[in-house]
Design an enzyme around this catalytic site. Structure first.
Site, PDB file in Angstrom:
ATOM      1  N   ASP A   9       0.873  -1.167   0.000  1.00 19.99           N
ATOM      2  CA  ASP A   9       0.000   0.000   0.000  1.00 19.99           C
ATOM      3  C   ASP A   9       0.917   1.226   0.000  1.00 19.99           C
ATOM      4  O   ASP A   9       1.711   1.423   0.917  1.00 19.99           O
ATOM      5  CB  ASP A   9      -0.841  -0.059   1.277  1.00 19.99           C
ATOM      6  CG  ASP A   9      -1.750   1.135   1.429  1.00 19.99           C
ATOM      7  OD1 ASP A   9      -1.556   2.158   0.746  1.00 19.99           O
ATOM      8  OD2 ASP A   9      -2.667   1.046   2.272  1.00 19.99           O
ATOM      9  N   ILE A  10       0.797   2.045  -1.031  1.00 24.41           N
ATOM     10  CA  ILE A  10       1.742   3.157  -1.206  1.00 24.41           C
ATOM     11  C   ILE A  10       1.645   4.186  -0.069  1.00 24.41           C
ATOM     12  O   ILE A  10       2.621   4.887   0.206  1.00 24.41           O
ATOM     13  CB  ILE A  10       1.543   3.814  -2.595  1.00 24.41           C
ATOM     14  CG1 ILE A  10       2.807   4.576  -3.014  1.00 24.41           C
ATOM     15  CG2 ILE A  10       0.315   4.707  -2.620  1.00 24.41           C
ATOM     16  CD1 ILE A  10       2.857   4.944  -4.474  1.00 24.41           C
ATOM     17  N   GLY A  31      -9.805   4.300  -5.577  1.00 20.72           N
ATOM     18  CA  GLY A  31      -8.495   3.679  -5.780  1.00 20.72           C
ATOM     19  C   GLY A  31      -7.414   4.270  -4.896  1.00 20.72           C
ATOM     20  O   GLY A  31      -7.642   4.592  -3.722  1.00 20.72           O
ATOM     21  N   ASP A  33      -5.994   7.134  -5.093  1.00 24.16           N
ATOM     22  CA  ASP A  33      -6.313   8.540  -4.780  1.00 24.16           C
ATOM     23  C   ASP A  33      -7.152   8.601  -3.493  1.00 24.16           C
ATOM     24  O   ASP A  33      -6.861   9.387  -2.572  1.00 24.16           O
ATOM     25  CB  ASP A  33      -7.100   9.114  -5.975  1.00 24.16           C
ATOM     26  CG  ASP A  33      -7.195  10.625  -5.992  1.00 24.16           C
ATOM     27  OD1 ASP A  33      -6.555  11.276  -5.153  1.00 24.16           O
ATOM     28  OD2 ASP A  33      -7.930  11.151  -6.859  1.00 24.16           O
ATOM     29  N   SER A 123      -2.992   4.691 -13.966  1.00 20.13           N
ATOM     30  CA  SER A 123      -3.972   4.432 -15.040  1.00 20.13           C
ATOM     31  C   SER A 123      -4.435   2.978 -15.154  1.00 20.13           C
ATOM     32  O   SER A 123      -5.301   2.685 -15.987  1.00 20.13           O
ATOM     33  CB  SER A 123      -3.465   4.883 -16.429  1.00 20.13           C
ATOM     34  OG  SER A 123      -3.544   6.281 -16.573  1.00 20.13           O
ATOM     35  N   THR A 124      -3.885   2.071 -14.346  1.00 29.97           N
ATOM     36  CA  THR A 124      -4.228   0.646 -14.559  1.00 29.97           C
ATOM     37  C   THR A 124      -5.431   0.174 -13.736  1.00 29.97           C
ATOM     38  O   THR A 124      -5.760  -1.008 -13.745  1.00 29.97           O
ATOM     39  CB  THR A 124      -3.035  -0.288 -14.255  1.00 29.97           C
ATOM     40  OG1 THR A 124      -2.741  -0.235 -12.848  1.00 29.97           O
ATOM     41  CG2 THR A 124      -1.808   0.095 -15.051  1.00 29.97           C
ATOM     42  N   GLY A 125      -6.084   1.107 -13.027  1.00 29.62           N
ATOM     43  CA  GLY A 125      -7.293   0.745 -12.278  1.00 29.62           C
ATOM     44  C   GLY A 125      -8.512   1.314 -12.995  1.00 29.62           C
ATOM     45  O   GLY A 125      -8.853   0.876 -14.095  1.00 29.62           O
TER      46      GLY A 125
HETATM   47  N1  AR6 Z   1      -1.435   1.604  -2.968  1.00 29.53           N
HETATM   48  C1  AR6 Z   1      -0.891   1.317  -4.166  1.00 29.53           C
HETATM   49  N2  AR6 Z   1      -1.618   1.051  -5.259  1.00 29.53           N
HETATM   50  C2  AR6 Z   1      -2.964   1.072  -5.151  1.00 29.53           C
HETATM   51  C3  AR6 Z   1      -3.629   1.373  -3.942  1.00 29.53           C
HETATM   52  C4  AR6 Z   1      -2.807   1.649  -2.813  1.00 29.53           C
HETATM   53  N3  AR6 Z   1      -3.322   1.952  -1.612  1.00 29.53           N
HETATM   54  N4  AR6 Z   1      -4.960   1.311  -4.174  1.00 29.53           N
HETATM   55  C5  AR6 Z   1      -5.136   0.979  -5.468  1.00 29.53           C
HETATM   56  N5  AR6 Z   1      -3.931   0.828  -6.064  1.00 29.53           N
HETATM   57  P1  AR6 Z   1      -6.561   3.652  -9.665  1.00 29.53           P
HETATM   58  P2  AR6 Z   1      -6.183   5.093 -12.212  1.00 29.53           P
HETATM   59  C6  AR6 Z   1      -3.600   0.489  -7.458  1.00 29.53           C
HETATM   60  O1  AR6 Z   1      -7.945   3.247 -10.039  1.00 29.53           O
HETATM   61  O2  AR6 Z   1      -6.422   3.863 -12.975  1.00 29.53           O
HETATM   62  C7  AR6 Z   1      -9.431   7.412  -8.999  1.00 29.53           C
HETATM   63  O3  AR6 Z   1     -10.784   7.452  -8.696  1.00 29.53           O
HETATM   64  C8  AR6 Z   1      -4.636  -0.241  -8.288  1.00 29.53           C
HETATM   65  O4  AR6 Z   1      -4.550  -1.647  -8.052  1.00 29.53           O
HETATM   66  O5  AR6 Z   1      -6.301   4.091  -8.280  1.00 29.53           O
HETATM   67  O6  AR6 Z   1      -5.018   5.970 -12.583  1.00 29.53           O
HETATM   68  C9  AR6 Z   1      -8.856   8.780  -9.309  1.00 29.53           C
HETATM   69  O7  AR6 Z   1      -9.500   9.797  -8.580  1.00 29.53           O
HETATM   70  C10 AR6 Z   1      -4.178   0.097  -9.698  1.00 29.53           C
HETATM   71  O8  AR6 Z   1      -3.224  -0.841 -10.161  1.00 29.53           O
HETATM   72  O9  AR6 Z   1      -6.014   4.859 -10.614  1.00 29.53           O
HETATM   73  C11 AR6 Z   1      -9.100   8.913 -10.777  1.00 29.53           C
HETATM   74  O10 AR6 Z   1     -10.400   9.399 -11.061  1.00 29.53           O
HETATM   75  C12 AR6 Z   1      -3.497   1.442  -9.557  1.00 29.53           C
HETATM   76  O11 AR6 Z   1      -3.401   1.694  -8.160  1.00 29.53           O
HETATM   77  C13 AR6 Z   1      -8.973   7.516 -11.293  1.00 29.53           C
HETATM   78  O12 AR6 Z   1      -9.255   6.654 -10.187  1.00 29.53           O
HETATM   79  C14 AR6 Z   1      -4.228   2.579 -10.212  1.00 29.53           C
HETATM   80  O13 AR6 Z   1      -5.609   2.434 -10.030  1.00 29.53           O
HETATM   81  C15 AR6 Z   1      -7.546   7.219 -11.741  1.00 29.53           C
HETATM   82  O14 AR6 Z   1      -7.506   5.938 -12.290  1.00 29.53           O
END
Ligand code: AR6
Length: 182
Positions: A9-10, A31, A33, A123-125
Protein backbone atom coordinates in the site's frame (compact mmCIF):
# COMPACT_ATOMS: atom_id res chain seq x y z
CA UNK A 1 19.15 5.63 -9.48
CA UNK A 2 17.92 2.21 -8.38
CA UNK A 3 14.60 0.95 -9.71
CA UNK A 4 12.78 -1.40 -7.34
CA UNK A 5 9.45 -3.17 -7.20
CA UNK A 6 7.42 -4.27 -4.21
CA UNK A 7 3.88 -5.20 -3.33
CA UNK A 8 2.01 -3.06 -0.85
CA UNK A 9 0.00 0.00 0.00
CA UNK A 10 1.74 3.16 -1.21
CA UNK A 11 0.36 5.22 1.69
CA UNK A 12 2.69 3.30 4.01
CA UNK A 13 5.86 3.97 2.02
CA UNK A 14 8.61 5.75 3.90
CA UNK A 15 9.98 7.73 0.98
CA UNK A 16 10.42 11.43 0.32
CA UNK A 17 7.63 11.54 -2.26
CA UNK A 18 4.77 9.27 -3.25
CA UNK A 19 2.93 9.76 -6.51
CA UNK A 20 -0.86 9.80 -6.62
CA UNK A 21 -2.83 8.50 -9.62
CA UNK A 22 -5.13 11.52 -9.51
CA UNK A 23 -7.72 12.88 -11.92
CA UNK A 24 -7.66 16.34 -13.40
CA UNK A 25 -10.05 17.76 -10.78
CA UNK A 26 -7.51 17.04 -7.99
CA UNK A 27 -10.53 16.68 -5.71
CA UNK A 28 -9.96 13.02 -4.82
CA UNK A 29 -11.69 9.85 -5.96
CA UNK A 30 -11.42 6.09 -5.51
CA UNK A 31 -8.49 3.68 -5.78
CA UNK A 32 -5.10 4.91 -4.69
CA UNK A 33 -6.31 8.54 -4.78
CA UNK A 34 -9.02 7.70 -2.24
CA UNK A 35 -6.54 5.88 0.00
CA UNK A 36 -4.07 8.81 -0.07
CA UNK A 37 -6.69 11.40 0.86
CA UNK A 38 -8.25 9.14 3.50
CA UNK A 39 -5.00 8.40 5.25
CA UNK A 40 -3.30 11.72 4.52
CA UNK A 41 -6.13 13.77 6.02
CA UNK A 42 -7.86 16.99 4.91
CA UNK A 43 -4.67 19.04 4.57
CA UNK A 44 -3.86 17.42 1.22
CA UNK A 45 -7.29 18.24 -0.22
CA UNK A 46 -7.01 21.79 1.09
CA UNK A 47 -3.68 22.22 -0.71
CA UNK A 48 -5.19 20.71 -3.89
CA UNK A 49 -7.99 23.29 -3.69
CA UNK A 50 -5.40 26.07 -3.51
CA UNK A 51 -3.64 24.71 -6.59
CA UNK A 52 -6.97 24.69 -8.47
CA UNK A 53 -7.56 28.35 -7.55
CA UNK A 54 -4.56 29.54 -9.52
CA UNK A 55 -3.60 29.53 -13.17
CA UNK A 56 -2.89 27.43 -15.14
CA UNK A 57 -4.94 24.91 -13.13
CA UNK A 58 -8.32 26.64 -12.85
CA UNK A 59 -9.76 24.17 -15.35
CA UNK A 60 -7.94 21.23 -13.85
CA UNK A 61 -4.59 19.52 -14.18
CA UNK A 62 -4.03 18.34 -17.77
CA UNK A 63 -3.37 14.66 -18.48
CA UNK A 64 0.31 13.79 -18.24
CA UNK A 65 1.14 16.63 -15.83
CA UNK A 66 2.00 16.64 -12.13
CA UNK A 67 1.79 19.02 -9.14
CA UNK A 68 2.68 18.55 -5.50
CA UNK A 69 1.27 18.97 -2.01
CA UNK A 70 2.63 18.05 1.38
CA UNK A 71 2.17 14.51 2.64
CA UNK A 72 -0.34 15.56 5.31
CA UNK A 73 -0.46 12.76 7.89
CA UNK A 74 1.35 10.29 5.64
CA UNK A 75 4.94 9.24 6.37
CA UNK A 76 6.14 10.78 3.08
CA UNK A 77 7.13 14.41 2.82
CA UNK A 78 5.35 15.14 -0.46
CA UNK A 79 2.51 13.78 -2.54
CA UNK A 80 2.96 14.32 -6.26
CA UNK A 81 -0.44 14.29 -7.96
CA UNK A 82 -0.14 13.08 -11.54
CA UNK A 83 -2.92 12.51 -14.04
CA UNK A 84 -2.62 9.45 -16.23
CA UNK A 85 -4.68 8.93 -19.38
CA UNK A 86 -8.03 7.19 -19.56
CA UNK A 87 -7.59 4.16 -21.86
CA UNK A 88 -9.54 4.75 -25.07
CA UNK A 89 -8.18 1.93 -27.19
CA UNK A 90 -4.61 3.12 -27.67
CA UNK A 91 -4.78 5.56 -30.57
CA UNK A 92 -5.57 8.69 -28.59
CA UNK A 93 -2.00 9.35 -27.45
CA UNK A 94 -2.38 7.33 -24.25
CA UNK A 95 1.17 5.93 -24.31
CA UNK A 96 2.78 9.37 -24.56
CA UNK A 97 0.49 10.76 -21.88
CA UNK A 98 1.32 7.91 -19.51
CA UNK A 99 5.04 8.34 -20.14
CA UNK A 100 4.67 12.08 -19.49
CA UNK A 101 2.90 11.40 -16.20
CA UNK A 102 5.92 9.38 -15.01
CA UNK A 103 8.57 11.73 -16.39
CA UNK A 104 6.89 14.89 -15.11
CA UNK A 105 6.53 13.30 -11.66
CA UNK A 106 10.23 12.44 -11.60
CA UNK A 107 11.21 15.95 -12.70
CA UNK A 108 9.01 17.47 -10.02
CA UNK A 109 10.38 15.09 -7.37
CA UNK A 110 13.88 16.07 -8.37
CA UNK A 111 13.08 19.78 -8.14
CA UNK A 112 11.73 19.18 -4.62
CA UNK A 113 14.99 17.51 -3.62
CA UNK A 114 13.39 14.08 -3.16
CA UNK A 115 15.89 11.24 -3.06
CA UNK A 116 13.30 8.46 -2.97
CA UNK A 117 10.06 8.31 -4.95
CA UNK A 118 7.29 5.70 -4.92
CA UNK A 119 4.88 5.21 -7.82
CA UNK A 120 1.59 3.34 -8.03
CA UNK A 121 0.65 1.69 -11.34
CA UNK A 122 -0.87 4.84 -12.81
CA UNK A 123 -3.97 4.43 -15.04
CA UNK A 124 -4.23 0.65 -14.56
CA UNK A 125 -7.29 0.74 -12.28
CA UNK A 126 -10.33 2.92 -12.96
CA UNK A 127 -8.69 4.40 -16.07
CA UNK A 128 -8.46 0.95 -17.69
CA UNK A 129 -4.96 1.01 -19.21
CA UNK A 130 -3.78 -2.54 -20.10
CA UNK A 131 -1.43 -3.50 -17.29
CA UNK A 132 1.32 -5.06 -19.43
CA UNK A 133 1.61 -2.03 -21.70
CA UNK A 134 1.47 0.38 -18.75
CA UNK A 135 4.22 -1.51 -16.91
CA UNK A 136 6.54 -1.34 -19.94
CA UNK A 137 5.99 2.40 -20.26
CA UNK A 138 6.52 3.05 -16.54
CA UNK A 139 9.78 1.11 -16.37
CA UNK A 140 11.08 2.58 -19.62
CA UNK A 141 10.32 6.10 -18.41
CA UNK A 142 12.24 5.50 -15.17
CA UNK A 143 15.18 4.00 -17.04
CA UNK A 144 15.25 6.82 -19.56
CA UNK A 145 15.14 9.34 -16.73
CA UNK A 146 18.08 7.60 -15.05
CA UNK A 147 20.19 7.99 -18.20
CA UNK A 148 20.73 11.65 -17.34
CA UNK A 149 22.45 12.71 -14.13
CA UNK A 150 19.93 12.75 -11.29
CA UNK A 151 19.96 13.19 -7.53
CA UNK A 152 17.06 10.79 -7.13
CA UNK A 153 18.56 7.64 -5.62
CA UNK A 154 15.61 5.27 -5.51
CA UNK A 155 12.40 4.75 -7.44
CA UNK A 156 9.99 2.16 -6.06
CA UNK A 157 7.07 0.80 -8.04
CA UNK A 158 4.51 -0.16 -5.43
CA UNK A 159 2.18 -2.76 -6.91
CA UNK A 160 -1.13 -3.32 -5.18
CA UNK A 161 -2.32 -6.31 -7.19
CA UNK A 162 -0.62 -9.60 -8.04
CA UNK A 163 -0.80 -9.12 -11.79
CA UNK A 164 1.10 -5.84 -11.72
CA UNK A 165 3.63 -7.29 -9.29
CA UNK A 166 4.28 -10.23 -11.61
CA UNK A 167 4.60 -7.98 -14.68
CA UNK A 168 6.99 -5.54 -13.02
CA UNK A 169 9.13 -8.33 -11.58
CA UNK A 170 9.33 -9.99 -14.99
CA UNK A 171 10.18 -6.79 -16.84
CA UNK A 172 12.75 -5.62 -14.31
CA UNK A 173 14.57 -8.94 -14.20
CA UNK A 174 14.26 -10.11 -17.81
CA UNK A 175 15.88 -7.20 -19.58
CA UNK A 176 18.87 -5.07 -18.78
CA UNK A 177 18.55 -1.32 -19.37
CA UNK A 178 20.78 -1.68 -22.41
CA UNK A 179 18.54 -4.30 -23.98
CA UNK A 180 15.65 -1.94 -23.54
CA UNK A 181 17.25 0.94 -25.39
CA UNK A 182 15.22 1.80 -28.44
N1 AR6 B 1 -1.44 1.60 -2.97
C1 AR6 B 1 -0.89 1.32 -4.17
N2 AR6 B 1 -1.62 1.05 -5.26
C2 AR6 B 1 -2.96 1.07 -5.15
C3 AR6 B 1 -3.63 1.37 -3.94
C4 AR6 B 1 -2.81 1.65 -2.81
N3 AR6 B 1 -3.32 1.95 -1.61
N4 AR6 B 1 -4.96 1.31 -4.17
C5 AR6 B 1 -5.14 0.98 -5.47
N5 AR6 B 1 -3.93 0.83 -6.06
P1 AR6 B 1 -6.56 3.65 -9.67
P2 AR6 B 1 -6.18 5.09 -12.21
C6 AR6 B 1 -3.60 0.49 -7.46
O1 AR6 B 1 -7.94 3.25 -10.04
O2 AR6 B 1 -6.42 3.86 -12.97
C7 AR6 B 1 -9.43 7.41 -9.00
O3 AR6 B 1 -10.78 7.45 -8.70
C8 AR6 B 1 -4.64 -0.24 -8.29
O4 AR6 B 1 -4.55 -1.65 -8.05
O5 AR6 B 1 -6.30 4.09 -8.28
O6 AR6 B 1 -5.02 5.97 -12.58
C9 AR6 B 1 -8.86 8.78 -9.31
O7 AR6 B 1 -9.50 9.80 -8.58
C10 AR6 B 1 -4.18 0.10 -9.70
O8 AR6 B 1 -3.22 -0.84 -10.16
O9 AR6 B 1 -6.01 4.86 -10.61
C11 AR6 B 1 -9.10 8.91 -10.78
O10 AR6 B 1 -10.40 9.40 -11.06
C12 AR6 B 1 -3.50 1.44 -9.56
O11 AR6 B 1 -3.40 1.69 -8.16
C13 AR6 B 1 -8.97 7.52 -11.29
O12 AR6 B 1 -9.26 6.65 -10.19
C14 AR6 B 1 -4.23 2.58 -10.21
O13 AR6 B 1 -5.61 2.43 -10.03
C15 AR6 B 1 -7.55 7.22 -11.74
O14 AR6 B 1 -7.51 5.94 -12.29
Amino acid sequence: MEILVKQGDITEERVDAIVNAANSSLMGGGGVDGAIHRKGGPKILEECRKIREREPYKNGLPTGEAVHTSGGNLPCRYVIHAVGPVWQGGSAGEAQSLRNAYLNSLKLAESLGAKSVAFPNISTGAFGYPKDEAAKIAIQAARDYAHSPTRIERVVFVCFDEENLRLYRQLLSASSPKDDAR
